[in-house]
Design a protein around this motif. Structure first.
Motif, mmCIF file in Angstrom:
data_model
loop_
_atom_site.group_PDB
_atom_site.id
_atom_site.type_symbol
_atom_site.label_atom_id
_atom_site.label_comp_id
_atom_site.label_asym_id
_atom_site.label_seq_id
_atom_site.Cartn_x
_atom_site.Cartn_y
_atom_site.Cartn_z
ATOM 1 N N GLU A 1 21.171 22.148 13.501
ATOM 2 C CA GLU A 1 22.077 21.875 14.618
ATOM 3 C C GLU A 1 21.459 22.230 15.966
ATOM 4 O O GLU A 1 21.896 21.725 17.000
ATOM 5 C CB GLU A 1 23.409 22.594 14.378
ATOM 6 C CG GLU A 1 24.148 22.000 13.181
ATOM 7 C CD GLU A 1 25.492 22.653 12.885
ATOM 8 O OE1 GLU A 1 25.988 23.428 13.727
ATOM 9 O OE2 GLU A 1 26.045 22.378 11.797
ATOM 10 N N MET A 2 20.445 23.098 15.956
ATOM 11 C CA MET A 2 19.668 23.295 17.185
ATOM 12 C C MET A 2 18.957 22.008 17.565
ATOM 13 O O MET A 2 18.897 21.623 18.741
ATOM 14 C CB MET A 2 18.645 24.420 16.984
ATOM 15 C CG MET A 2 19.229 25.818 16.976
ATOM 16 S SD MET A 2 17.965 27.073 16.681
ATOM 17 C CE MET A 2 18.960 28.572 16.800
ATOM 18 N N LEU A 3 18.411 21.326 16.554
ATOM 19 C CA LEU A 3 17.666 20.094 16.800
ATOM 20 C C LEU A 3 18.576 18.911 17.103
ATOM 21 O O LEU A 3 18.268 18.079 17.961
ATOM 22 C CB LEU A 3 16.781 19.771 15.591
ATOM 23 C CG LEU A 3 15.665 20.782 15.281
ATOM 24 C CD1 LEU A 3 14.982 20.437 13.977
ATOM 25 C CD2 LEU A 3 14.653 20.828 16.415
ATOM 26 N N THR A 4 19.716 18.842 16.406
ATOM 27 C CA THR A 4 20.600 17.675 16.581
ATOM 28 C C THR A 4 21.577 17.838 17.735
ATOM 29 O O THR A 4 21.910 16.869 18.422
ATOM 30 C CB THR A 4 21.386 17.400 15.290
ATOM 31 O OG1 THR A 4 22.147 18.573 14.931
ATOM 32 C CG2 THR A 4 20.458 17.042 14.147
ATOM 33 N N ASP A 5 22.058 19.072 17.965
ATOM 34 C CA ASP A 5 23.090 19.310 18.975
ATOM 35 C C ASP A 5 22.601 20.142 20.158
ATOM 36 O O ASP A 5 23.384 20.443 21.063
ATOM 37 C CB ASP A 5 24.297 20.020 18.341
ATOM 38 C CG ASP A 5 24.903 19.214 17.202
ATOM 39 O OD1 ASP A 5 24.653 18.005 17.135
ATOM 40 O OD2 ASP A 5 25.609 19.817 16.365
ATOM 41 N N ASN A 6 21.341 20.584 20.094
ATOM 42 C CA ASN A 6 20.755 21.382 21.175
ATOM 43 C C ASN A 6 21.435 22.747 21.342
ATOM 44 O O ASN A 6 21.473 23.303 22.443
ATOM 45 C CB ASN A 6 20.808 20.611 22.502
ATOM 46 C CG ASN A 6 19.672 20.991 23.422
ATOM 47 O OD1 ASN A 6 18.583 21.357 22.962
ATOM 48 N ND2 ASN A 6 19.893 20.915 24.717
ATOM 49 N N ASN A 7 21.940 23.298 20.227
ATOM 50 C CA ASN A 7 22.623 24.606 20.279
ATOM 51 C C ASN A 7 21.627 25.745 20.038
ATOM 52 O O ASN A 7 21.675 26.452 19.041
ATOM 53 C CB ASN A 7 23.738 24.661 19.231
ATOM 54 C CG ASN A 7 24.843 23.677 19.505
ATOM 55 O OD1 ASN A 7 25.098 23.331 20.664
ATOM 56 N ND2 ASN A 7 25.512 23.207 18.472
ATOM 57 N N TRP A 8 20.712 25.921 20.990
ATOM 58 C CA TRP A 8 19.635 26.905 20.817
ATOM 59 C C TRP A 8 20.089 28.324 21.158
ATOM 60 O O TRP A 8 19.548 29.293 20.601
ATOM 61 C CB TRP A 8 18.434 26.526 21.680
ATOM 62 C CG TRP A 8 17.775 25.265 21.228
ATOM 63 C CD1 TRP A 8 18.113 23.991 21.581
ATOM 64 C CD2 TRP A 8 16.686 25.154 20.319
ATOM 65 N NE1 TRP A 8 17.292 23.083 20.940
ATOM 66 C CE2 TRP A 8 16.398 23.764 20.163
ATOM 67 C CE3 TRP A 8 15.903 26.084 19.611
ATOM 68 C CZ2 TRP A 8 15.369 23.297 19.344
ATOM 69 C CZ3 TRP A 8 14.877 25.617 18.801
ATOM 70 C CH2 TRP A 8 14.619 24.242 18.674
ATOM 71 N N ILE A 9 21.029 28.487 22.028
ATOM 72 C CA ILE A 9 21.469 29.828 22.447
ATOM 73 C C ILE A 9 22.817 30.174 21.807
ATOM 74 O O ILE A 9 22.938 31.199 21.117
ATOM 75 C CB ILE A 9 21.579 29.916 23.978
ATOM 76 C CG1 ILE A 9 20.255 29.501 24.625
ATOM 77 C CG2 ILE A 9 21.960 31.335 24.388
ATOM 78 C CD1 ILE A 9 19.075 30.373 24.254
ATOM 79 N N LEU A 10 23.817 29.332 22.040
ATOM 80 C CA LEU A 10 25.118 29.528 21.399
ATOM 81 C C LEU A 10 25.058 28.838 20.037
ATOM 82 O O LEU A 10 25.460 27.694 19.867
ATOM 83 C CB LEU A 10 26.234 28.958 22.277
ATOM 84 C CG LEU A 10 26.392 29.615 23.661
ATOM 85 C CD1 LEU A 10 27.486 28.926 24.454
ATOM 86 C CD2 LEU A 10 26.680 31.114 23.517
ATOM 87 N N THR A 11 24.521 29.556 19.075
ATOM 88 C CA THR A 11 24.199 28.986 17.767
ATOM 89 C C THR A 11 25.455 28.613 16.982
ATOM 90 O O THR A 11 26.502 29.255 17.105
ATOM 91 C CB THR A 11 23.351 29.970 16.955
ATOM 92 O OG1 THR A 11 23.971 31.256 16.975
ATOM 93 C CG2 THR A 11 21.966 30.095 17.554
#
Length: 539
Positions: free
Chosen positions: A43-53
């Motif tokens: 979901e970091m890769l698909t939704d860009n949720n790198w900080i608010l995981t």
């Protein structure tokens, strides 16, 4: 061969891990903790949720993000669906633990060959290997903390805080905190600092120690930036998760104080040497470096005591104890290499013959597994079984021969060869033991409809599916999807019995998806991995 291994110790330790597990570890099913990490990475890769995981589209702040960031990078480079690629970062951190143990041992003034033995022992300890898939965050946080401790040890011994060592110490410490909070500070760092003070006595003035404390505080604060950011960005969710997590320390998996006191069995094949290495009155006059032995002994014991104080206890929490324990075991193995040919008393020789004789017997009789298996081996798996049988038979016979000639160094490296063979050749054979009802989501793409779930879904299922699975059940009732037709996963509940659904939808049972590799009735079978799939079509 042994001389070549000892000539290139760091490379040998790295290659040991890569060759043993780097090409076969995807044979093991994804665990619940791994699945959580893999989903968040996806979901970091698909939704860009790198900080608010997030996990399955919902906030996931239980663990800090550094391990997931690294996993996401490997997923981006080699494919998010590749289990092997997603497990490689953990394997590299496993190798780092072996390398750091070697470097730490050398800095404690142990010989190069002795230090290398310590590195191999920690890399072949059962739960150090197992933690890479059971709880991958732990291998990161403890691997990074061990790197920090190596820098701290250099500063302890020099009585100075040079810029390079200070920066490395702060960086590794911060990254450890950013991997699993203060866990490794408590379980690995604190007992080491106390043990070092007992064994070696601290040297340096007040200013020196103030500098060290400042570095420690700076590392903790630097590693804690993510917690502060999430606390500000999403305070309500963060507070709810933090409250639940901290309450678990005193109310979840509560075990008695003595629960961990069989900790040495977690070292697996080194259980007997581990126990003997903890017999301080026996070994203190036999080790090559008494101060270093005291340090590893107190480090081990203090780590167990500190972990025992915490009411919540799980076997995997013992993993950091196995690092100083490996150094402790190394003292006993090094003593046997030096003196076993001169030992006469049975009370000293019998445990050695039993320890290594048992491993040799298991290796030589590996082929007997065939007669107790209900599975039929064919193709590649049959070839692997035959090769494993031959290699282990040779290793088993060689161990017996070297035991007879009392060459413990050869015996030790043959045991390392045993572990290498089990990982490189034998491990994929485990895939044959999938139960008859096993069914994953590899064929789900043929069912052209969006997927929802009704009553909770296991992280392993979400990862195996390859995308988010929204929940249609809410606190107020049901959030009915907009689609005219959709699929619904349940855990035993038939949607036809739910009026809110059966009134408006035609409901058809499609299939049962069961990710269990173990058969029903076995201890390893998990009901959370069994889901029924229904097709709902609006009337």
């Amino acid at each position: 061969m042994i001389k070549l291994i000892e000539k290139y110790p760091i490379l040998s330790l790295l290659l040991f891990v890569i060759v043993m597990l780097g090409f076969t570890i995807d044979s093991l099913p994804v665990t619940i903790m791994e699945a959580r990490n893999f989903i968040s990475a996806r979901e970091m890769l698909t939704d860009n949720n790198w900080i608010l995981t997030t996990m399955n589209g919902e906030a996931r702040y239980q663990k800090p993000p550094l391990p997931t960031w690294i996993t996401a990078v490997f997923g981006y480079l080699f494919g998010i669906k590749s289990i092997l690629a997603l497990r490689w970062p953990a394997l590299l951190f496993l190798a780092s633990i072996g390398i750091s143990t070697y470097l730490l041992s050398k800095k404690l003034e142990l010989t190069k060959s002795h230090s290398l033995i310590n590195g191999f022992i920690v890399l072949s300890s059962f739960y150090v290997i197992g933690i890479t898939i059971e709880a991958p965050w732990d291998i990161y946080t403890h691997g990074l903390m061990l790197m920090a401790l190596y820098q701290l040890l250099r500063m302890f011994q020099d009585g100075k805080t040079p810029i390079l060592h200070s920066l490395l110490f702060v960086s590794f410490l911060a990254c450890s905190v950013l991997s699993k909070g203060p866990v490794s500070l408590y379980a690995l760092f604190l007992p080491f600092v106390i043990a070092y003070g007992i064994a070696y006595k601290y040297k340096g003035g007040t200013l020196y120690f103030l500098k060290l404390i400042s570095l420690l505080v700076f590392g903790i604060v630097l590693g804690g930036w993510w917690y502060f950011h999430v606390r500000v960005a999403d305070p309500e969710t963060f507070t709810a998760i933090a409250t639940r997590e901290t309450s678990n320390w005193s109310s979840y998996n509560v075990r008695p104080f003595y629960y961990y006191w069989s900790f040495f069995v977690q070292s697996g094949i080194w259980t007997i040497p581990a126990f003997i290495s903890l017999l301080y009155p026996y070994l203190k006059s036999r080790v090559s470096n008494l101060k270093a032995y005291r340090c590893s002994f107190y480090w081990t014991i203090l780590a167990v005591i500190l972990l025992s104080i915490i009411p919540e206890k799980k076997s995997r929490y013992l993993m950091p104890v196995l690092i100083p324990l490996a150094i402790n075991i190394g003292f006993y193995i090094e003593y046997l290499i030096r003196e076993f040919k001169n030992l006469k008393t049975k009370k000293e020789t019998i445990p050695v013959y039993f320890q290594f004789g048992l491993i040799a017997t298991i290796a030589a009789l590996f082929w007997v597994v065939w007669f107790f298996s209900n599975s039929i081996l064919t193709g590649e798996l049959l070839v692997r079984f035959i090769i494993t049988t031959i290699v282990l038979l040779v290793i088993g016979i060689s161990i017996f021969k070297n035991l007879k000639s009392k060459n413990i160094k050869n015996v030790f490296y043959l045991v390392i060869g045993f572990m290498l063979t089990m990982g490189l050749i034998a491990l994929p054979i485990s895939k044959v033991h999938k139960q008859e009802d096993y069914k994953d989501f590899s064929d789900y793409n043929t069912i052209n409809a969006p997927l929802y779930h009704l009553e909770g879904v296991a992280p392993e299922t979400i990862y195996n599916y390859g995308g988010k699975i929204p929940n249609i059940k809410t606190d107020e009732g049901f959030a009915i999807p907009n689609e005219i037709e959709f699929n619904l996963l349940t855990k035993g509940t038939d949607p036809k019995t739910i009026d809110e659904l059966s009134k408006y939808y035609d409901i058809e049972f499609i299939a049962t998806y069961d990710l269990n590799t173990a058969s029903k009735g076995s201890k390893s079978h998990r009901t959370r991995l069994v889901n029924q799939l229904y097709r709902l079509t609006r009337k």
